[in-house]
Design a protein around this motif. Structure first.
Motif, PDB file in Angstrom:
ATOM      1  N   GLU A   1       0.776  -1.253  -0.104  1.00 32.80           N
ATOM      2  CA  GLU A   1      -0.045   0.034   0.002  1.00 32.80           C
ATOM      3  C   GLU A   1       0.863   1.442   0.117  1.00 32.80           C
ATOM      4  O   GLU A   1       1.872   1.401   0.505  1.00 32.80           O
ATOM      5  CB  GLU A   1      -1.089   0.143   1.203  1.00 32.80           C
ATOM      6  N   PHE A   2       0.465   2.146  -0.572  1.00 30.11           N
ATOM      7  CA  PHE A   2       0.956   3.518  -0.527  1.00 30.11           C
ATOM      8  C   PHE A   2       0.927   4.125   0.804  1.00 30.11           C
ATOM      9  O   PHE A   2       0.237   4.005   1.337  1.00 30.11           O
ATOM     10  CB  PHE A   2       0.212   4.454  -1.699  1.00 30.11           C
ATOM     11  N   VAL A   3       1.967   4.875   1.081  1.00 28.78           N
ATOM     12  CA  VAL A   3       2.375   5.564   2.279  1.00 28.78           C
ATOM     13  C   VAL A   3       2.448   7.017   1.911  1.00 28.78           C
ATOM     14  O   VAL A   3       1.775   7.908   2.670  1.00 28.78           O
ATOM     15  CB  VAL A   3       3.414   5.183   3.129  1.00 28.78           C
ATOM     16  N   ALA A   4       3.484   7.464   1.460  1.00 28.52           N
ATOM     17  CA  ALA A   4       3.623   8.914   1.007  1.00 28.52           C
ATOM     18  C   ALA A   4       4.645   9.012  -0.097  1.00 28.52           C
ATOM     19  O   ALA A   4       5.236   8.095  -0.571  1.00 28.52           O
ATOM     20  CB  ALA A   4       4.559   9.420   2.257  1.00 28.52           C
ATOM     21  N   ARG A   5       4.522  10.331  -0.659  1.00 27.78           N
ATOM     22  CA  ARG A   5       5.369  10.501  -1.881  1.00 27.78           C
ATOM     23  C   ARG A   5       5.741  12.179  -1.940  1.00 27.78           C
ATOM     24  O   ARG A   5       5.209  12.881  -1.160  1.00 27.78           O
ATOM     25  CB  ARG A   5       4.353  10.429  -3.187  1.00 27.78           C
ATOM     26  N   VAL A   6       7.049  12.263  -2.686  1.00 23.40           N
ATOM     27  CA  VAL A   6       7.462  13.712  -2.655  1.00 23.40           C
ATOM     28  C   VAL A   6       7.722  13.971  -3.965  1.00 23.40           C
ATOM     29  O   VAL A   6       8.442  13.121  -4.843  1.00 23.40           O
ATOM     30  CB  VAL A   6       8.763  13.935  -1.672  1.00 23.40           C
ATOM     31  N   ARG A   7       7.497  15.130  -4.542  1.00 28.80           N
ATOM     32  CA  ARG A   7       7.907  15.438  -5.724  1.00 28.80           C
ATOM     33  C   ARG A   7       9.553  16.010  -5.826  1.00 28.80           C
ATOM     34  O   ARG A   7       9.691  16.895  -4.916  1.00 28.80           O
ATOM     35  CB  ARG A   7       6.796  16.591  -6.321  1.00 28.80           C
ATOM     36  N   TRP A   8      10.197  15.389  -6.577  1.00 22.10           N
ATOM     37  CA  TRP A   8      11.610  15.816  -6.309  1.00 22.10           C
ATOM     38  C   TRP A   8      11.759  17.171  -6.809  1.00 22.10           C
ATOM     39  O   TRP A   8      12.561  17.734  -5.733  1.00 22.10           O
ATOM     40  CB  TRP A   8      12.378  15.077  -7.623  1.00 22.10           C
ATOM     41  N   SER A   9      11.350  17.894  -7.493  1.00 22.79           N
ATOM     42  CA  SER A   9      11.526  19.223  -7.852  1.00 22.79           C
ATOM     43  C   SER A   9      10.382  20.108  -7.289  1.00 22.79           C
ATOM     44  O   SER A   9       8.997  19.566  -7.817  1.00 22.79           O
ATOM     45  CB  SER A   9      11.534  19.606  -9.309  1.00 22.79           C
ATOM     46  N   GLY A  10      10.649  20.750  -6.286  1.00 21.60           N
ATOM     47  CA  GLY A  10       9.403  21.453  -5.621  1.00 21.60           C
ATOM     48  C   GLY A  10       9.012  21.219  -4.450  1.00 21.60           C
ATOM     49  O   GLY A  10       8.502  21.656  -3.426  1.00 21.60           O
ATOM     50  N   GLY A  11       9.153  19.445  -4.101  1.00 18.75           N
ATOM     51  CA  GLY A  11       8.932  19.147  -2.886  1.00 18.75           C
ATOM     52  C   GLY A  11       7.522  18.874  -2.374  1.00 18.75           C
ATOM     53  O   GLY A  11       7.338  18.528  -1.306  1.00 18.75           O
ATOM     54  N   ASP A  12       6.458  18.997  -3.215  1.00 18.43           N
ATOM     55  CA  ASP A  12       5.177  18.605  -2.821  1.00 18.43           C
ATOM     56  C   ASP A  12       5.073  17.351  -2.232  1.00 18.43           C
ATOM     57  O   ASP A  12       5.676  16.361  -2.786  1.00 18.43           O
ATOM     58  CB  ASP A  12       4.367  18.841  -4.148  1.00 18.43           C
ATOM     59  N   THR A  13       4.274  17.115  -1.312  1.00 21.31           N
ATOM     60  CA  THR A  13       4.182  15.854  -0.680  1.00 21.31           C
ATOM     61  C   THR A  13       2.629  15.478  -0.573  1.00 21.31           C
ATOM     62  O   THR A  13       1.747  16.324  -0.570  1.00 21.31           O
ATOM     63  CB  THR A  13       4.640  15.864   0.508  1.00 21.31           C
ATOM     64  N   SER A  14       2.376  14.282  -0.420  1.00 24.79           N
ATOM     65  CA  SER A  14       1.031  13.716   0.083  1.00 24.79           C
ATOM     66  C   SER A  14       1.233  12.294   0.731  1.00 24.79           C
ATOM     67  O   SER A  14       2.363  11.602   0.787  1.00 24.79           O
ATOM     68  CB  SER A  14       0.167  13.524  -1.214  1.00 24.79           C
TER      69      SER A  14
ATOM     70  N   TRP B   1       2.447  11.395 -11.478  1.00 22.86           N
ATOM     71  CA  TRP B   1       2.207  11.704  -9.649  1.00 22.86           C
ATOM     72  C   TRP B   1       1.177  10.969  -9.230  1.00 22.86           C
ATOM     73  O   TRP B   1       0.267  11.375  -8.737  1.00 22.86           O
ATOM     74  CB  TRP B   1       1.827  13.275  -9.774  1.00 22.86           C
ATOM     75  N   GLY B   2       1.568   9.692  -9.327  1.00 23.29           N
ATOM     76  CA  GLY B   2       0.656   8.792  -8.619  1.00 23.29           C
ATOM     77  C   GLY B   2       0.793   8.088  -7.494  1.00 23.29           C
ATOM     78  O   GLY B   2       1.757   8.332  -6.652  1.00 23.29           O
ATOM     79  N   GLN B   3      -0.239   7.175  -7.317  1.00 22.79           N
ATOM     80  CA  GLN B   3      -0.019   6.299  -5.773  1.00 22.79           C
ATOM     81  C   GLN B   3      -0.250   5.012  -5.934  1.00 22.79           C
ATOM     82  O   GLN B   3      -0.400   4.331  -5.150  1.00 22.79           O
ATOM     83  CB  GLN B   3      -1.272   6.844  -4.874  1.00 22.79           C
ATOM     84  N   THR B   4      -0.364   4.523  -7.127  1.00 23.70           N
ATOM     85  CA  THR B   4      -0.408   3.008  -7.454  1.00 23.70           C
ATOM     86  C   THR B   4       0.999   2.433  -7.962  1.00 23.70           C
ATOM     87  O   THR B   4       1.759   3.171  -8.330  1.00 23.70           O
ATOM     88  CB  THR B   4      -1.374   2.696  -8.577  1.00 23.70           C
ATOM     89  N   ARG B   5       1.212   1.121  -7.542  1.00 23.12           N
ATOM     90  CA  ARG B   5       2.502   0.595  -7.734  1.00 23.12           C
ATOM     91  C   ARG B   5       2.959   0.605  -9.071  1.00 23.12           C
ATOM     92  O   ARG B   5       3.966   0.833  -9.439  1.00 23.12           O
ATOM     93  CB  ARG B   5       2.212  -0.992  -7.265  1.00 23.12           C
ATOM     94  N   GLY B   6       1.802   0.267  -9.962  1.00 24.10           N
ATOM     95  CA  GLY B   6       2.261   0.281 -11.294  1.00 24.10           C
ATOM     96  C   GLY B   6       3.018   1.566 -11.962  1.00 24.10           C
ATOM     97  O   GLY B   6       3.666   1.640 -13.016  1.00 24.10           O
ATOM     98  N   GLU B   7       2.584   2.564 -11.373  1.00 29.44           N
ATOM     99  CA  GLU B   7       3.265   3.817 -11.834  1.00 29.44           C
ATOM    100  C   GLU B   7       4.710   4.111 -11.468  1.00 29.44           C
ATOM    101  O   GLU B   7       5.302   5.169 -11.996  1.00 29.44           O
ATOM    102  CB  GLU B   7       2.233   5.003 -11.187  1.00 29.44           C
ATOM    103  N   TYR B   8       5.423   3.449 -10.573  1.00 32.12           N
ATOM    104  CA  TYR B   8       6.551   3.377 -10.120  1.00 32.12           C
ATOM    105  C   TYR B   8       7.458   2.910 -10.732  1.00 32.12           C
ATOM    106  O   TYR B   8       7.114   1.468 -11.203  1.00 32.12           O
ATOM    107  CB  TYR B   8       6.974   3.182  -8.665  1.00 32.12           C
ATOM    108  N   ASP B   9       8.762   2.907 -11.145  1.00 36.93           N
ATOM    109  CA  ASP B   9       9.609   2.480 -12.029  1.00 36.93           C
ATOM    110  C   ASP B   9      10.764   1.620 -11.532  1.00 36.93           C
ATOM    111  O   ASP B   9      11.053   0.405 -12.093  1.00 36.93           O
ATOM    112  CB  ASP B   9      10.263   3.485 -13.259  1.00 36.93           C
ATOM    113  N   TYR B  10      11.074   2.068 -10.282  1.00 40.29           N
ATOM    114  CA  TYR B  10      12.224   1.377  -9.701  1.00 40.29           C
ATOM    115  C   TYR B  10      11.798   1.194  -8.215  1.00 40.29           C
ATOM    116  O   TYR B  10      11.026   1.927  -7.589  1.00 40.29           O
ATOM    117  CB  TYR B  10      13.550   2.187  -9.732  1.00 40.29           C
ATOM    118  N   TRP B  11      12.384   0.168  -7.775  1.00 37.80           N
ATOM    119  CA  TRP B  11      11.873  -0.107  -6.317  1.00 37.80           C
ATOM    120  C   TRP B  11      13.170  -0.559  -5.527  1.00 37.80           C
ATOM    121  O   TRP B  11      14.154  -1.105  -6.222  1.00 37.80           O
ATOM    122  CB  TRP B  11      11.023  -1.337  -6.155  1.00 37.80           C
ATOM    123  N   GLY B  12      13.135  -0.350  -4.111  1.00 42.20           N
ATOM    124  CA  GLY B  12      14.380  -0.795  -3.349  1.00 42.20           C
ATOM    125  C   GLY B  12      13.937  -2.306  -2.899  1.00 42.20           C
ATOM    126  O   GLY B  12      12.653  -2.938  -3.318  1.00 42.20           O
ATOM    127  N   GLN B  13      14.642  -2.817  -2.243  1.00 46.46           N
ATOM    128  CA  GLN B  13      14.454  -4.122  -1.726  1.00 46.46           C
ATOM    129  C   GLN B  13      13.641  -4.296  -0.368  1.00 46.46           C
ATOM    130  O   GLN B  13      13.372  -5.232   0.175  1.00 46.46           O
ATOM    131  CB  GLN B  13      16.052  -5.198  -1.251  1.00 46.46           C
TER     132      GLN B  13
END
Length: 122
Positions: free
Chosen positions: A45-58, A102-114
């Protein structure tokens, strides 16, 4: 070698705090970074996100007001400060990078940590 590397997980009592870190490879150009978590037997599940340029969060409703996501552009690192931890926060926490959008779903993210384990005892 992973392109996203998390650290900072551990065991903490309810009410305590932890700070997770996620360092990214310098050749990556994130548009946004996110944190997700997966508890045993549950969906990631999604927890939080930050825009790299600008720093917007949700944040997800379950962590809003307790967790803070931030980024250090010079260090190519994103953080998740977790305060007032609860047993329900116990999960493996994953860092993820989005190249566009600027999504919150898994499929929208390209790289993942372990992933890094966070365990909150009652």
């Amino acid at each position: 070698q992973g392109q996203l590397v998390e650290s900072g997980g551990g065991l903490v009592q309810a009410g305590g705090s932890l700070r997770l870190s996620c360092s990214t490879s310098s050749h990556l150009s994130p548009y946004a970074m996110g944190w997700f978590r997966q508890a045993p037997g549950k969906e990631r599940e999604f927890v939080a996100r930050v825009r790299w340029s600008g720093g917007d969060t949700s944040y997800s409703d379950s962590v809003k007001g307790r967790f803070t996501i931030s980024r250090d552009i010079r260090r190519n690192t994103v953080y998740l400060q977790m305060n007032r931890l609860e047993p329900d926060d116990t999960a493996v926490y994953y860092c993820a990078m989005m190249s566009a959008g600027w999504g919150q779903t898994r499929g929208e993210y390209d790289y993942w940590g372990q992933g890094t384990q966070v365990t909150v005892s009652s």
